[in-house]
Design a protein around this motif. Structure first.
Motif, PDB file in Angstrom:
ATOM      1  N   MET A 105       0.844  -1.189   0.000  1.00  0.00           N
ATOM      2  CA  MET A 105       0.000   0.000   0.000  1.00  0.00           C
ATOM      3  C   MET A 105       0.885   1.247   0.000  1.00  0.00           C
ATOM      4  N   LYS A 106       0.531   2.210  -0.819  1.00  0.00           N
ATOM      5  CA  LYS A 106       1.291   3.451  -0.900  1.00  0.00           C
ATOM      6  C   LYS A 106       0.857   4.408   0.202  1.00  0.00           C
ATOM      7  N   SER A 107       1.787   5.214   0.634  1.00  0.00           N
ATOM      8  CA  SER A 107       1.489   6.263   1.606  1.00  0.00           C
ATOM      9  C   SER A 107       1.300   7.587   0.860  1.00  0.00           C
ATOM     10  N   TYR A 108       0.799   8.555   1.562  1.00  0.00           N
ATOM     11  CA  TYR A 108       0.647   9.909   1.019  1.00  0.00           C
ATOM     12  C   TYR A 108       2.000  10.421   0.535  1.00  0.00           C
ATOM     13  N   GLN A 109       3.037  10.259   1.361  1.00  0.00           N
ATOM     14  CA  GLN A 109       4.358  10.748   0.977  1.00  0.00           C
ATOM     15  C   GLN A 109       4.884  10.028  -0.254  1.00  0.00           C
ATOM     16  N   THR A 110       4.575   8.738  -0.403  1.00  0.00           N
ATOM     17  CA  THR A 110       4.996   7.998  -1.589  1.00  0.00           C
ATOM     18  C   THR A 110       4.353   8.594  -2.837  1.00  0.00           C
ATOM     19  N   LEU A 111       3.070   8.925  -2.755  1.00  0.00           N
ATOM     20  CA  LEU A 111       2.387   9.557  -3.891  1.00  0.00           C
ATOM     21  C   LEU A 111       3.032  10.892  -4.241  1.00  0.00           C
ATOM     22  N   VAL A 112       3.367  11.673  -3.216  1.00  0.00           N
ATOM     23  CA  VAL A 112       4.018  12.960  -3.455  1.00  0.00           C
ATOM     24  C   VAL A 112       5.376  12.749  -4.111  1.00  0.00           C
ATOM     25  N   ASP A 113       6.160  11.811  -3.576  1.00  0.00           N
ATOM     26  CA  ASP A 113       7.482  11.531  -4.141  1.00  0.00           C
ATOM     27  C   ASP A 113       7.387  11.092  -5.599  1.00  0.00           C
ATOM     28  N   GLU A 114       6.402  10.268  -5.922  1.00  0.00           N
ATOM     29  CA  GLU A 114       6.212   9.824  -7.311  1.00  0.00           C
ATOM     30  C   GLU A 114       5.840  10.996  -8.210  1.00  0.00           C
ATOM     31  N   ALA A 115       4.975  11.883  -7.720  1.00  0.00           N
ATOM     32  CA  ALA A 115       4.596  13.065  -8.511  1.00  0.00           C
ATOM     33  C   ALA A 115       5.813  13.945  -8.773  1.00  0.00           C
ATOM     34  N   LEU A 116       6.666  14.085  -7.758  1.00  0.00           N
ATOM     35  CA  LEU A 116       7.827  14.966  -7.903  1.00  0.00           C
ATOM     36  C   LEU A 116       8.888  14.427  -8.860  1.00  0.00           C
ATOM     37  N   LYS A 117       8.751  13.186  -9.279  1.00  0.00           N
ATOM     38  CA  LYS A 117       9.637  12.663 -10.323  1.00  0.00           C
ATOM     39  C   LYS A 117       9.317  13.317 -11.666  1.00  0.00           C
ATOM     40  N   HIS A 118       8.113  13.881 -11.775  1.00  0.00           N
ATOM     41  CA  HIS A 118       7.639  14.479 -13.026  1.00  0.00           C
ATOM     42  C   HIS A 118       7.423  15.988 -12.923  1.00  0.00           C
ATOM     43  N   VAL A 119       7.232  16.471 -11.721  1.00  0.00           N
ATOM     44  CA  VAL A 119       6.857  17.866 -11.501  1.00  0.00           C
ATOM     45  C   VAL A 119       8.060  18.669 -11.013  1.00  0.00           C
ATOM     46  N   PRO A 120       8.463  19.686 -11.764  1.00  0.00           N
ATOM     47  CA  PRO A 120       9.533  20.548 -11.255  1.00  0.00           C
ATOM     48  C   PRO A 120       9.015  21.416 -10.114  1.00  0.00           C
ATOM     49  N   GLU A 121       9.927  21.771  -9.223  1.00  0.00           N
ATOM     50  CA  GLU A 121       9.579  22.654  -8.114  1.00  0.00           C
ATOM     51  C   GLU A 121      10.320  23.977  -8.284  1.00  0.00           C
TER      52      GLU A 121
END
Length: 157
Positions: free
Chosen positions: A1-17
């Protein structure tokens, strides 16, 4: 099961900050990015970056497209525009920015550290009436307030 932080980390592989101080420079240029605040209405009403467009995360997909009750024309018409997505800490904005990318928005970034980082860098904030928000009051409002019961069960040995 994924955690909230895992979802964020996966998104940040594609999203520049973008860091708050870099965003302040971008805002002052001739073609500033659209500032898209995706926090809840009460958060936005309490304080937000001046000039930001408010679209709560819960209606983002419909607001970003034409033909829905929730359509936000400034956002739906900005698929080719640079957009910086904003939340309190930079987590929800990363997920929202990833969603916008999936909807065809190519120039999307997330504000790293969110409104908290913006305030820490002395960026201006205003309330719903356009009044300046005191940075110390903003800091108190934006502080993490996790209760003990929100920490989850303790690990057993």
């Amino acid at each position: 099961m994924k955690s909230y932080q895992t979802l964020v980390d996966e998104a940040l592989k594609h999203v520049p900050e973008i860091m708050p101080w870099d965003l302040r420079e971008r805002i002052e240029q001739s073609e500033p990015p659209m500032l898209l605040d995706i926090r809840e209405p009460e958060e936005y009403t309490a304080m937000h970056i001046p000039g930001s467009v408010h679209v709560p995360r819960g209606i983002l997909e419909a607001a970003a497209d034409w033909g829905f009750d929730e359509t936000e024309p400034r956002l739906a018409g900005a698929r080719d525009r640079e957009i910086v997505v904003i939340c309190r800490s930079g987590r929800r904005s990363a997920l929202a920015a990833r969603t916008l990318q999936e909807l065809g928005y190519a120039r999307v970034q997330s504000l790293k550290l969110g409104v908290r980082g913006w305030n820490d860098d002395d960026g201006p904030l205003e309330d719903a009436d356009g009044n300046a928000v005191d940075p110390e009051e903003a800091d108190a409002y934006l502080r993490v307030k996790v209760r003990p019961d929100q920490m989850g069960p303790a690990d057993e040995a």
